[in-house]
Design an enzyme around this catalytic site. Structure first.
Site, mmCIF file in Angstrom:
data_model
loop_
_atom_site.group_PDB
_atom_site.id
_atom_site.type_symbol
_atom_site.label_atom_id
_atom_site.label_comp_id
_atom_site.label_asym_id
_atom_site.label_seq_id
_atom_site.Cartn_x
_atom_site.Cartn_y
_atom_site.Cartn_z
ATOM 1 C CE1 TYR A 58 -38.293 -26.572 -7.869
ATOM 2 C CE2 TYR A 58 -38.870 -28.061 -6.078
ATOM 3 C CZ TYR A 58 -38.888 -27.738 -7.416
ATOM 4 O OH TYR A 58 -39.494 -28.573 -8.320
ATOM 5 C CG HIS A 111 -44.086 -24.802 -16.054
ATOM 6 N ND1 HIS A 111 -43.289 -25.537 -16.897
ATOM 7 C CD2 HIS A 111 -45.360 -25.115 -16.398
ATOM 8 C CE1 HIS A 111 -44.043 -26.256 -17.724
ATOM 9 N NE2 HIS A 111 -45.307 -26.002 -17.452
ATOM 10 C CB THR A 179 -39.314 -26.282 -24.944
ATOM 11 O OG1 THR A 179 -40.139 -27.225 -24.248
ATOM 12 C CG2 THR A 179 -40.044 -25.793 -26.175
ATOM 13 C CB SER A 180 -37.640 -31.716 -24.664
ATOM 14 O OG SER A 180 -38.510 -31.675 -23.548
ATOM 15 C CG ASN A 204 -34.865 -27.646 -29.089
ATOM 16 O OD1 ASN A 204 -34.834 -26.914 -28.094
ATOM 17 N ND2 ASN A 204 -34.854 -28.960 -29.005
ATOM 18 C CD GLU A 206 -31.733 -32.934 -28.634
ATOM 19 O OE1 GLU A 206 -30.658 -33.524 -28.861
ATOM 20 O OE2 GLU A 206 -32.332 -32.981 -27.550
ATOM 21 C CB ALA A 222 -31.140 -20.708 -27.760
HETATM 22 P P1 OAD Z 1 -36.075 -30.036 -21.369
HETATM 23 O O1 OAD Z 1 -34.839 -30.255 -20.535
HETATM 24 O O2 OAD Z 1 -37.058 -31.140 -21.468
HETATM 25 O O3 OAD Z 1 -35.644 -29.700 -22.862
HETATM 26 C C1 OAD Z 1 -34.665 -28.728 -23.152
HETATM 27 C C2 OAD Z 1 -34.488 -28.674 -24.667
HETATM 28 O O4 OAD Z 1 -33.537 -27.656 -24.933
HETATM 29 C C3 OAD Z 1 -33.933 -29.980 -25.283
HETATM 30 O O5 OAD Z 1 -34.719 -30.336 -26.422
HETATM 31 C C4 OAD Z 1 -32.509 -29.607 -25.679
HETATM 32 O O6 OAD Z 1 -32.100 -30.248 -26.877
HETATM 33 C C5 OAD Z 1 -32.630 -28.115 -25.915
HETATM 34 N N1 OAD Z 1 -31.376 -27.380 -25.711
HETATM 35 C C6 OAD Z 1 -30.353 -27.634 -24.873
HETATM 36 N N2 OAD Z 1 -29.391 -26.724 -24.983
HETATM 37 C C7 OAD Z 1 -29.800 -25.833 -25.920
HETATM 38 C C8 OAD Z 1 -29.243 -24.643 -26.496
HETATM 39 N N3 OAD Z 1 -28.061 -24.179 -26.125
HETATM 40 N N4 OAD Z 1 -29.959 -24.004 -27.454
HETATM 41 C C9 OAD Z 1 -31.178 -24.462 -27.853
HETATM 42 N N5 OAD Z 1 -31.743 -25.577 -27.360
HETATM 43 C C10 OAD Z 1 -31.084 -26.243 -26.399
HETATM 44 O O7 OAD Z 1 -36.730 -28.693 -20.824
HETATM 45 P P2 OAD Z 1 -38.202 -28.112 -21.082
HETATM 46 O O8 OAD Z 1 -38.711 -28.499 -22.426
HETATM 47 O O9 OAD Z 1 -38.150 -26.680 -20.740
HETATM 48 O O10 OAD Z 1 -41.718 -28.375 -15.779
HETATM 49 O O11 OAD Z 1 -39.024 -28.870 -19.982
HETATM 50 C C11 OAD Z 1 -40.382 -28.561 -19.835
HETATM 51 C C12 OAD Z 1 -40.819 -28.691 -18.419
HETATM 52 O O12 OAD Z 1 -40.476 -29.975 -17.910
HETATM 53 C C13 OAD Z 1 -40.131 -27.767 -17.451
HETATM 54 O O13 OAD Z 1 -40.688 -26.469 -17.417
HETATM 55 C C14 OAD Z 1 -40.339 -28.440 -16.148
HETATM 56 C C15 OAD Z 1 -39.940 -29.819 -16.583
HETATM 57 O O14 OAD Z 1 -40.267 -30.841 -15.813
HETATM 58 C C16 OAD Z 1 -42.042 -28.217 -14.486
HETATM 59 O O15 OAD Z 1 -41.222 -28.065 -13.607
HETATM 60 C C17 OAD Z 1 -43.511 -28.243 -14.245
#
Ligand code: OAD
Length: 246
Positions: A58, A111, A179-180, A204, A206, A222
């Protein structure tokens, strides 16, 4: 939707909104987060097992914030925050500070935040010094080596849930950006908002894991799509407000 337009908006953001700023997402193609398995750096068990590794991880993420800037998507949401006359809550899962550096105010970090720490000795939350690895003192109780990142790890309760749930129940537009949809409770917000009658939109790169739950989905970067969406929403709202009552 109430009346002719939206009144109350909840925007959920994830790592994808910061990707174009150069902040790596969590679930890359290799399934690793900057070379680590998530369970090795983002659980209370990992911290107990190897606090030095977790603190160093971190510390590096915190230092990296100085090398990134908000992108067009963060700026567009800050514009929405400044100009939207109705209710708005931006809920970010991100621990970076790019939304607030872009100027967003009506937002919460569910978070936690890289730039915050809390003391395991007295519970005080405080601004994090640049590094926690060298065991700095708590600003309240003075204990050394007891500060941990104020990040919500797996198995811990996300922050601001009461406020978020109230906003989801009251909103008529819910938008999920970058967000995924893999991590709950955030992944379930779309169902909650729909249940209370909101229109739901995914933006997103995808289709996310929950893409089928949304009324509408736009897939692309985005930095391209969020400014377009915000511009259209604000223009439509202005047009609506300028129309005489019939
Ligand atoms: P992820 O890494 O799981 O997902 C990111 C999403 O963003 C994916 O679906 C990508 O396709 C999309 N993406 C990537 N580049 C992009 C762009 N330029 N424009 C639009 N979309 C794009 O991240 P989160 O969903 O944020 O939790 O993950 C959720 C949580 O899981 C995080 O907050 C963290 C993690 O473990 C904790 O630390 C508690």
């Amino acid at each position: 939707m109430r009346g002719t337009g939206f009144q109350s908006i909840v925007v959920l953001t994830g790592a994808g909104i910061s990707a174009e700023s150069g902040v790596p997402t969590f679930r890359g193609p290799d399934g690793l987060w900057e070379g680590h398995r998530v369970e090795d750096v983002a659980t209370p068990q990992a911290f107990r097992r190897d606090p030095a590794l977790v603190q160093a991880f971190y510390d590096a993420r915190r230092a990296a914030l100085a090398r990134v800037e908000p992108n067009a998507a963060h700026r567009a949401l800050a514009r929405l925050d400044a100009e939207w006359p109705g209710d708005l809550l931006i809920v970010t899962q991100n621990v970076d500070d790019l939304h607030e550096r872009a100027g967003a105010v009506r937002m919460v970090h569910m978070h936690g935040e890289l730039k915050r720490a809390f003391c395991l000795a007295c519970g005080e939350r405080q601004t994090a010094p640049d590094t926690l690895s060298d065991g700095p003192a708590c600003t309240r109780c003075g204990a050394h080596g007891r500060l941990r990142p104020d990040i919500v790890w797996f198995g811990e309760m996300p922050y601001h849930m009461d406020r978020i749930e109230a906003a989801l129940a009251a909103c008529d537009l819910f938008v999920s950006i970058g967000t995924s949809g893999a991590v709950y409770p955030a992944a379930g917000f779309v169902q909650g908002a729909r249940h209370y009658g909101a229109h739901t939109l995914e933006i997103n790169l995808e289709p996310s894991e929950g893409t089928h739950v949304f009324h509408e989905a736009r897939h692309g970067r985005a930095g391209d799509l969020v400014p377009l969406w915000v511009g259209a929403l604000l223009d439509r709202d202005r047009f609506r407000l300028n129309q005489p009552e019939t």
